[in-house]
Design a protein around this motif. Structure first.
Motif, PDB file in Angstrom:
ATOM      1  N   ALA A 771       0.835  -1.211   0.000  1.00 37.70           N
ATOM      2  CA  ALA A 771       0.000   0.000   0.000  1.00 37.70           C
ATOM      3  C   ALA A 771       0.862   1.251   0.000  1.00 37.70           C
ATOM      4  O   ALA A 771       0.379   2.333  -0.330  1.00 37.70           O
ATOM      5  CB  ALA A 771      -0.927  -0.008   1.214  1.00 37.70           C
ATOM      6  N   THR A 772       2.120   1.117   0.387  1.00 33.16           N
ATOM      7  CA  THR A 772       3.080   2.220   0.347  1.00 33.16           C
ATOM      8  C   THR A 772       4.273   1.769  -0.482  1.00 33.16           C
ATOM      9  O   THR A 772       4.860   0.706  -0.213  1.00 33.16           O
ATOM     10  CB  THR A 772       3.542   2.597   1.765  1.00 33.16           C
ATOM     11  OG1 THR A 772       2.410   3.005   2.541  1.00 33.16           O
ATOM     12  CG2 THR A 772       4.565   3.711   1.705  1.00 33.16           C
ATOM     13  N   VAL A 773       4.625   2.579  -1.474  1.00 32.60           N
ATOM     14  CA  VAL A 773       5.678   2.183  -2.395  1.00 32.60           C
ATOM     15  C   VAL A 773       6.506   3.402  -2.770  1.00 32.60           C
ATOM     16  O   VAL A 773       5.978   4.518  -2.862  1.00 32.60           O
ATOM     17  CB  VAL A 773       5.078   1.520  -3.661  1.00 32.60           C
ATOM     18  CG1 VAL A 773       4.200   2.482  -4.420  1.00 32.60           C
ATOM     19  CG2 VAL A 773       6.185   0.985  -4.565  1.00 32.60           C
ATOM     20  N   ALA A 774       7.773   3.187  -2.967  1.00 32.97           N
ATOM     21  CA  ALA A 774       8.634   4.283  -3.383  1.00 32.97           C
ATOM     22  C   ALA A 774       8.438   4.577  -4.853  1.00 32.97           C
ATOM     23  O   ALA A 774       8.143   3.671  -5.656  1.00 32.97           O
ATOM     24  CB  ALA A 774      10.092   3.940  -3.103  1.00 32.97           C
ATOM     25  N   ALA A 818       9.088   7.153 -11.705  1.00 31.87           N
ATOM     26  CA  ALA A 818       9.997   7.822 -10.772  1.00 31.87           C
ATOM     27  C   ALA A 818       9.639   9.295 -10.610  1.00 31.87           C
ATOM     28  O   ALA A 818       9.981   9.928  -9.598  1.00 31.87           O
ATOM     29  CB  ALA A 818      11.434   7.682 -11.264  1.00 31.87           C
ATOM     30  N   SER A 819       8.886   9.820 -11.587  1.00 30.65           N
ATOM     31  CA  SER A 819       8.537  11.253 -11.543  1.00 30.65           C
ATOM     32  C   SER A 819       7.335  11.537 -10.665  1.00 30.65           C
ATOM     33  O   SER A 819       7.007  12.696 -10.412  1.00 30.65           O
ATOM     34  CB  SER A 819       8.241  11.738 -12.969  1.00 30.65           C
ATOM     35  OG  SER A 819       7.150  10.995 -13.521  1.00 30.65           O
ATOM     36  N   VAL A 820       6.656  10.480 -10.208  1.00 29.17           N
ATOM     37  CA  VAL A 820       5.474  10.703  -9.373  1.00 29.17           C
ATOM     38  C   VAL A 820       5.926  11.240  -8.031  1.00 29.17           C
ATOM     39  O   VAL A 820       6.776  10.632  -7.359  1.00 29.17           O
ATOM     40  CB  VAL A 820       4.676   9.394  -9.199  1.00 29.17           C
ATOM     41  CG1 VAL A 820       3.556   9.589  -8.167  1.00 29.17           C
ATOM     42  CG2 VAL A 820       4.101   8.942 -10.523  1.00 29.17           C
ATOM     43  N   PRO A 821       5.412  12.357  -7.603  1.00 28.50           N
ATOM     44  CA  PRO A 821       5.853  12.938  -6.327  1.00 28.50           C
ATOM     45  C   PRO A 821       5.364  12.119  -5.150  1.00 28.50           C
ATOM     46  O   PRO A 821       4.373  11.399  -5.239  1.00 28.50           O
ATOM     47  CB  PRO A 821       5.216  14.328  -6.344  1.00 28.50           C
ATOM     48  CG  PRO A 821       4.022  14.204  -7.226  1.00 28.50           C
ATOM     49  CD  PRO A 821       4.410  13.220  -8.300  1.00 28.50           C
ATOM     50  N   ALA A 822       6.097  12.207  -4.056  1.00 26.18           N
ATOM     51  CA  ALA A 822       5.683  11.504  -2.850  1.00 26.18           C
ATOM     52  C   ALA A 822       4.385  12.087  -2.333  1.00 26.18           C
ATOM     53  O   ALA A 822       4.072  13.264  -2.540  1.00 26.18           O
ATOM     54  CB  ALA A 822       6.775  11.609  -1.796  1.00 26.18           C
ATOM     55  N   VAL A 844       2.827   7.036  -1.952  1.00 23.25           N
ATOM     56  CA  VAL A 844       4.118   7.009  -2.631  1.00 23.25           C
ATOM     57  C   VAL A 844       5.130   7.769  -1.786  1.00 23.25           C
ATOM     58  O   VAL A 844       4.842   8.873  -1.295  1.00 23.25           O
ATOM     59  CB  VAL A 844       4.012   7.616  -4.039  1.00 23.25           C
ATOM     60  CG1 VAL A 844       5.398   7.655  -4.706  1.00 23.25           C
ATOM     61  CG2 VAL A 844       3.037   6.823  -4.878  1.00 23.25           C
ATOM     62  N   THR A 845       6.289   7.174  -1.591  1.00 19.07           N
ATOM     63  CA  THR A 845       7.382   7.837  -0.895  1.00 19.07           C
ATOM     64  C   THR A 845       8.422   8.254  -1.907  1.00 19.07           C
ATOM     65  O   THR A 845       8.380   7.858  -3.085  1.00 19.07           O
ATOM     66  CB  THR A 845       8.016   6.915   0.146  1.00 19.07           C
ATOM     67  OG1 THR A 845       8.580   5.784  -0.527  1.00 19.07           O
ATOM     68  CG2 THR A 845       6.980   6.425   1.146  1.00 19.07           C
ATOM     69  N   THR A 886      16.421  19.231  -1.335  1.00 18.28           N
ATOM     70  CA  THR A 886      15.834  20.545  -1.105  1.00 18.28           C
ATOM     71  C   THR A 886      14.826  20.878  -2.189  1.00 18.28           C
ATOM     72  O   THR A 886      13.722  21.366  -1.931  1.00 18.28           O
ATOM     73  CB  THR A 886      16.938  21.612  -1.067  1.00 18.28           C
ATOM     74  OG1 THR A 886      17.865  21.268  -0.049  1.00 18.28           O
ATOM     75  CG2 THR A 886      16.358  23.005  -0.796  1.00 18.28           C
ATOM     76  N   VAL A 887      15.160  20.564  -3.433  1.00 20.38           N
ATOM     77  CA  VAL A 887      14.248  20.796  -4.564  1.00 20.38           C
ATOM     78  C   VAL A 887      12.988  19.967  -4.420  1.00 20.38           C
ATOM     79  O   VAL A 887      11.865  20.420  -4.623  1.00 20.38           O
ATOM     80  CB  VAL A 887      14.959  20.511  -5.893  1.00 20.38           C
ATOM     81  CG1 VAL A 887      13.979  20.579  -7.035  1.00 20.38           C
ATOM     82  CG2 VAL A 887      16.089  21.492  -6.108  1.00 20.38           C
ATOM     83  N   ALA A 888      13.135  18.699  -4.065  1.00 18.53           N
ATOM     84  CA  ALA A 888      11.971  17.815  -3.906  1.00 18.53           C
ATOM     85  C   ALA A 888      11.045  18.329  -2.827  1.00 18.53           C
ATOM     86  O   ALA A 888       9.822  18.301  -2.955  1.00 18.53           O
ATOM     87  CB  ALA A 888      12.439  16.395  -3.578  1.00 18.53           C
ATOM     88  N   ALA A 889      11.648  18.814  -1.690  1.00 21.57           N
ATOM     89  CA  ALA A 889      10.819  19.335  -0.609  1.00 21.57           C
ATOM     90  C   ALA A 889      10.039  20.553  -1.072  1.00 21.57           C
ATOM     91  O   ALA A 889       8.863  20.731  -0.739  1.00 21.57           O
ATOM     92  CB  ALA A 889      11.705  19.685   0.593  1.00 21.57           C
ATOM     93  N   ALA A 890      10.695  21.382  -1.882  1.00 26.25           N
ATOM     94  CA  ALA A 890      10.002  22.563  -2.408  1.00 26.25           C
ATOM     95  C   ALA A 890       8.825  22.150  -3.282  1.00 26.25           C
ATOM     96  O   ALA A 890       7.751  22.728  -3.247  1.00 26.25           O
ATOM     97  CB  ALA A 890      10.990  23.448  -3.187  1.00 26.25           C
ATOM     98  N   ARG A 891       9.012  21.083  -4.095  1.00 20.77           N
ATOM     99  CA  ARG A 891       7.927  20.604  -4.960  1.00 20.77           C
ATOM    100  C   ARG A 891       6.752  20.095  -4.137  1.00 20.77           C
ATOM    101  O   ARG A 891       5.593  20.264  -4.478  1.00 20.77           O
ATOM    102  CB  ARG A 891       8.440  19.518  -5.884  1.00 20.77           C
ATOM    103  CG  ARG A 891       9.324  20.038  -6.997  1.00 20.77           C
ATOM    104  CD  ARG A 891       9.805  18.919  -7.883  1.00 20.77           C
ATOM    105  NE  ARG A 891      10.621  19.441  -8.976  1.00 20.77           N
ATOM    106  CZ  ARG A 891      11.307  18.666  -9.813  1.00 20.77           C
ATOM    107  NH1 ARG A 891      11.263  17.360  -9.648  1.00 20.77           N
ATOM    108  NH2 ARG A 891      12.028  19.195 -10.786  1.00 20.77           N
ATOM    109  N   ARG A 892       7.053  19.365  -3.015  1.00 25.83           N
ATOM    110  CA  ARG A 892       5.975  18.854  -2.184  1.00 25.83           C
ATOM    111  C   ARG A 892       5.165  19.986  -1.586  1.00 25.83           C
ATOM    112  O   ARG A 892       3.946  19.939  -1.514  1.00 25.83           O
ATOM    113  CB  ARG A 892       6.550  17.962  -1.078  1.00 25.83           C
ATOM    114  CG  ARG A 892       6.997  16.592  -1.560  1.00 25.83           C
ATOM    115  CD  ARG A 892       7.122  15.618  -0.381  1.00 25.83           C
ATOM    116  NE  ARG A 892       8.169  16.052   0.539  1.00 25.83           N
ATOM    117  CZ  ARG A 892       9.445  15.739   0.395  1.00 25.83           C
ATOM    118  NH1 ARG A 892       9.855  15.024  -0.634  1.00 25.83           N
ATOM    119  NH2 ARG A 892      10.341  16.159   1.272  1.00 25.83           N
TER     120      ARG A 892
END
Length: 898
Positions: A771-774, A818-822, A844-845, A886-892
């Protein structure tokens, strides 16, 4: 010529699990200890008897031949020791301390030993021993015939030579014409290939000189083996051999090979007692025998119950083995101009012992204080004797069997033979009880003494114990029946039955008993072929425990022979030697293997049939025969269903299994099936099965040998079964497996679902694992339609996942881009026709960091320590990774904004 008579008194100790003769004590008020054959031999040996002749002379057994002892050069006898349960190692060691242990039997709780006769009582006294019985030689069912030779058939004279220039056999197969087996082989293209026939007789190659050797017989095409000119190169496999015997088993093998030359042949000797024969039956079945045929009979086989050999036969029949037996050659027909003219008179039976006072000249059993005699006359008068007359002076032998269960013998009976040649009746022989638990006894007039052309039979019952039983009584001929001309009590009256000569396993319903007819006159039974009926009073004998079997609610009457076959067939060495040097094999011993060989042809032709189904068809198709004494015995009692007819049998069976069956997938949902035409088929039944379930079942005309099936499921396994339908309702079927392929991936892409289509509720039954996947990982969703293509989408921002195959379990596996955001997402699916199948929630993580590869080129030297260069590189890589996080966190944060 008088012999001391043995008391045939048996005491059963049920509570202790033993029968007297073992270690149980006898109470003061019980009958005196039984005097068995083992006791008589021990006494004779103690008196100085040291060889076979002397030991036989001390009993009423014949010195040689059927019913004789097995004695070695030192005077030791072969004997069977029976136990209350299977002997353990300590018990076997105790036996071995007294006698030479030969065999530990597999099908019964018994061993065979060779022992000094004086030590037989020591064996009987061992703890757990039921009793000890010397092994007696069996009777084979070979016979001599007075039939004239056929000059045309035997013009070739003695020796082995080719029957014709175009023949690969030294001489023809005499059974082929009367049994129509050659016609069956040609018409139905069979020779017994693929079928294994097991043979039981005395020996195969005992070492004695014969007119021909097995090697010569193979070279002459009469037996299979390397060098067989007909191409049958697999030799006879001998599983159990005997060093004594007339090699009758090899003569039987020649007959089987003549009718069914393609059959694999096995042989196992039945010598060594009923326990040894039972083991050989099991050994043949273990080695793969489809059919077993035997021609042996033991005098200790009970008349009124299925015994140990029958138990072994039943065991292999339960495994699917067909079993044929020679019914015996013990019939005698009263001579013309005698009161017995035209009547079968070789045996006498009454269903209840009728006691009368014995004449003064009758000698009582040893140690008995009182006795009486059997009344042979069923009428108002009484007669303690049955007088038998012979055409010449003979040394007759008789078997006495009475109606009590094995392991529950309580009545003391003996059969006495008297001669009145000198005026006053003189006792010339008295019967010996085999063992304390078998209701049988044997008496044989000493072959070393005078022969007799008339004897009186007397049955004596020991009444010393007080209460006595009145069991059924049967007296059959063991020797001399061929010369019997008349019998005093010669007609069936009420419960008295005259002429039912067949007994033992061949006549107790456990096997297919085979009667004999001369191959030249095949519709007329041989005069010596034993008729029935048999009478069964008890449940079958227990082979492993000395527990008496229950009485049947009512007597079971077994007609006797089940079918007839032919004898008098030519062999290269075995049988009756005619004046021109040709060996001819007469007797039910020859008829039985011929019948078994016909069964082998049928078993090859219809391999899908059970043994009982083939046998039933064999009986139904048997040809009519002539009953020589219809006023006294029924057809069924004389020759069973009639004469075996191989061609009619195969005509009765369904066509052989379909050949050339093929099946191939035409598409993911259809298959094509084809097969070779079967001669004689009237139609074909074609079935498609998924596992055990029949999905399609169609019947096609005989001209149709191909068809197709659709509406199947893609990527699935099926079995196609085709049956050729003939005259019978049952038949062998051919089958083949086939699988349908997975269809091609659809070439279109369905539209992405809208938010309105998805709704707020996930589809019931859809489950995502995990149910949770990277991001970049895989997830399996169950609950989808099976064996279909489905198209997946990720939401919120629609991201296409492409087509996935669900498989038999309705599960599809997709890769998370891989492009799907967490974060929380919905995973939706459409069917190939565009139908929305629903969605399932998924967490998604962030994707796992990818390892930084080592530098592709070496660093230039700077003068500093080169070991520090990789550290600096990994530090730089760490800074890059940190920037990425840092970029990923900004996207979230951006994605979470309303």
């Amino acid at each position: 010529m008088r012999r001391a008579l043995s008391a045939v008194v048996v005491s059963t100790v049920v509570g202790a699990g033993l029968i007297f003769g073992g270690s149980g004590a006898v109470a003061d008020d019980e009958p005196a200890p039984v005097t068995t054959l083992a006791d008589a031999l021990a006494s004779a040996a103690a008196d100085g008897a040291t060889d076979a002749a002397a030991l036989a002379a001390s009993t009423s057994l014949p010195a040689t031949g059927p019913g004789s002892l097995t004695v070695d050069a030192s005077g030791a006898v072969q004997a069977t020791v029976t136990f209350a349960s299977r002997p353990d190692v300590a018990t076997l060691d105790a036996v071995a301390a007294i006698a030479t242990l030969e065999t530990v039997h597999g099908f019964s709780a018994a061993v065979t030993v060779v022992a000094d006769p004086q030590r037989l009582p020591e064996l009987a006294a061992l703890p757990g021993v039921v009793g000890v019985a010397p092994v007696l030689a069996p009777a084979t069912s070979v016979a001599n015939s007075a039939a004239a030779t056929d000059p045309a058939a035997e013009a070739a004279g003695p020796g082995i030579r080719l029957a014709a220039e175009d023949s690969c056999r030294a001489f023809g197969v005499d059974a082929d014409e009367p049994l129509r087996s050659a016609l069956a082989r040609e018409t139905f293209d069979v020779d017994g290939t693929g079928v294994t026939v097991g043979i039981i007789s005395d020996s195969y190659e005992s070492g004695a000189a014969r007119a021909t050797t097995p090697a010569e017989e193979i070279a002459a095409g009469l037996l299979p083996g390397p060098g067989n000119p007909c191409g049958y190169t697999s030799p006879v496999e001998v599983l159990v051999e005997s060093t004594s015997g007339g090699d009758e088993g090899r003569g039987m093998a020649q007959l089987v090979h003549g009718v069914a030359p393609g059959s694999r042949l096995l042989f196992a000797s039945g010598n060594g007692g009923t326990n040894a024969m039972a083991d050989s039956i099991i050994a043949l079945a273990d080695a793969g025998a489809d059919i077993i045929v035997d021609d042996l009979g033991y005098a200790e086989e009970p008349r009124f119950q299925q015994g140990l050999i029958s138990a072994a036969i039943t065991e292999v029949q339960n495994r699917g083995v067909a079993y044929y037996s020679a019914v015996g050659n013990d019939n005698a027909t009263g001579h013309p101009r005698t009161p017995s003219a035209g009547k079968p008179i070789a045996a006498w039976q009454t269903m209840s012992y009728r006691p009368i006072a014995c004449p003064e000249w009758v000698e009582g059993p040893a140690d008995a204080t009182s006795w009486d005699c059997l009344d042979f006359d069923p009428g108002e008068t009484s007669d303690p004797t049955d007088t038998l007359s012979y055409s010449r002076a003979v040394h007759p032998g008789f078997v006495l069997s009475w109606g009590e269960a094995v392991y529950d013998v309580t009545t003391a009976l003996s059969l006495q033979v008297y001669s009145s040649a000198s005026g006053e009746p003189e006792l010339i022989a008295g019967s010996e009880v085999f063992s304390s638990w078998i209701p049988n006894a044997l008496v044989s007039v000493d072959a070393e003494g005078p022969a007799y052309d008339e004897v009186d039979l007397v049955v004596v019952r020991d009444t010393s114990a007080g209460e006595v039983g009145t069991p059924a009584v049967w007296i059959g001929n063991w020797a001399g029946a061929g010369a019997l001309t008349t019998r005093e009590h010669n007609e069936t009256v009420g419960d008295d039955l005259v002429g039912a000569a067949a007994f033992g396993h061949a006549a107790d319903g456990s096997t297919i008993g085979v009667a004999a007819a001369d191959w030249r006159t095949p519709t007329l039974p041989e005069s010596y072929s034993s008729p029935g009926p048999g009478t069964i009073l008890f449940e079958p004998m227990n082979a492993f425990e000395p527990v008496p079997s229950a009485a049947l609610p009512a007597p079971l009457v077994v007609a006797g022979p089940e079918v007839a076959s032919v004898d008098g067939n030519r062999t290269s060495f075995f049988g009756q030697l005619s004046e021109d040097g040709v060996y001819r094999f007469f007797g039910t011993s020859a008829a039985a293997p011929n019948a078994a060989a016909v069964h082998a042809l049928a078993a090859e032709y219809a391999p899908g049939l059970r043994a009982g189904e083939v046998t039933e068809a064999l009986l139904v198709t048997a040809r009519a025969m002539e009953n020589p004494f219809p006023a006294y015995r029924t057809d069924a009692e004389v020759f069973g269903a009639g004469l075996v007819d191989a061609n009619a049998l195969l005509e009765q069976l369904p066509p052989r299994a379909v050949a050339g069956l093929e099946a191939e997938a035409l598409s993911p949902t259809s298959i094509a099936v084809s097969w070779d035409a079967v001669a004689g088929a009237t139609a074909y039944r074609v079935e498609v099965l998924a596992g055990d379930a029949v999905l399609h079942d169609v019947e096609l005309d005989a001209e149709v040998t191909a068809t197709t099936f659709d509406a199947l499921t893609a990527e699935s396994s099926y079995t196609v079964r085709v049956t050729a339908i003939g005259a019978s309702a049952y038949g062998p079927a051919a089958s083949v497996d086939v699988s349908t392929p997975r269809p091609a991936v659809p070439g279109t892409t369905p539209a992405a679902p809208t938010v309105a289509e998805l709704g707020s509720t996930p589809a019931p039954g859809l489950v995502a694992t995990p149910a949770t996947v990277a991001a970049g990982g895989t997830v399996t969703v169950t609950g989808l339609p099976s064996r279909e293509y489905v198209y997946g989408w990720f939401f919120s921002d629609p991201t296409a996942l492409g087509w996935a195959w669900t498989g038999a379990d309705g599960a599809a596996t997709v890769t998370v881009p891989a492009s799907v955001p967490a974060g929380a997402h919905r995973l939706a699916f459409r069917a190939e026709d565009g139908t929305l199948l629903g969605w399932v929630a998924l967490q998604v993580t962030a994707a796992a960091p990818a390892p930084v590869p080592a530098p592709a080129v070496a660093l230039a030297r700077t003068g500093q320590d080169t070991d520090l260069a990789p550290v600096a590189l990994w530090a730089a890589a760490g800074l890059l990774v940190g920037a990425g996080l840092t970029v990923a966190a900004a996207r979230r944060r951006a994605a979470s904004r309303p």
